[in-house]
Write an enzyme that holds these catalytic residues in place. Structure first.
Site, mmCIF file in Angstrom:
data_model
loop_
_atom_site.group_PDB
_atom_site.id
_atom_site.type_symbol
_atom_site.label_atom_id
_atom_site.label_comp_id
_atom_site.label_asym_id
_atom_site.label_seq_id
_atom_site.Cartn_x
_atom_site.Cartn_y
_atom_site.Cartn_z
ATOM 1 N N ILE A 32 -11.340 42.152 21.416
ATOM 2 C CA ILE A 32 -11.372 41.064 22.410
ATOM 3 C C ILE A 32 -11.142 39.697 21.780
ATOM 4 C CG2 ILE A 32 -12.768 42.325 24.087
ATOM 5 C CD1 ILE A 32 -15.176 40.661 23.170
ATOM 6 N N HIS A 101 -16.415 50.263 11.715
ATOM 7 C CA HIS A 101 -15.201 50.132 12.519
ATOM 8 C C HIS A 101 -14.036 49.713 11.631
ATOM 9 C CE1 HIS A 101 -17.416 46.311 12.726
ATOM 10 N NE2 HIS A 101 -16.263 45.681 12.886
#
Length: 114
Positions: A32, A101
């Site tokens: 995002i 991640h």
């Protein structure tokens, strides 16, 4: 009370995210706050807090994350020009969420980090 991280909520589809790929092992979605024209996060569906927590039982997940990153790079047509795969570890390494991640970045010429 069970507090889920933002990544766990994305995996469970409790919050909206542009999921590009999901299977039993990993989920991949658009970041995002992109740092490149293509900026995708690939996360294991089971929590591995940091790179330091990779062990004999979960090491195959990392190979699967890389495999999916390469497949997405090909789909996004960034594989020929090049891309980066980055894994940050802990505070000084730039990790902000305690859930391992992988960042897949590309779509433009990226600066070297060294």
């Amino acid at each position: 009370m069970n507090k889920h991280s933002i990544f766990q909520k994305i995996i469970k589809k409790e919050i909206q995210a542009n999921i590009l790929y999901q299977d039993k092992i990993v989920t991949a979605f658009d970041d995002i706050y992109p740092k490149a024209p293509v900026h995708i996060l690939i996360i294991p569906n089971n929590i591995i807090k940091t790179a330091n927590d990779i062990n004999i039982k979960n090491k195959s997940i990392i190979a699967h994350m890389f495999f999916i990153a390469v497949q997405i790079a090909k789909e996004k047509k960034i594989s020929q020009d090049g891309y980066k795969i980055i894994v940050n570890c802990n505070k000084h390494g730039g990790q902000k969420i305690d859930h391992l991640h992988m960042h897949l970045l590309g779509g433009a010429k990226l600066k070297a980090l060294y």
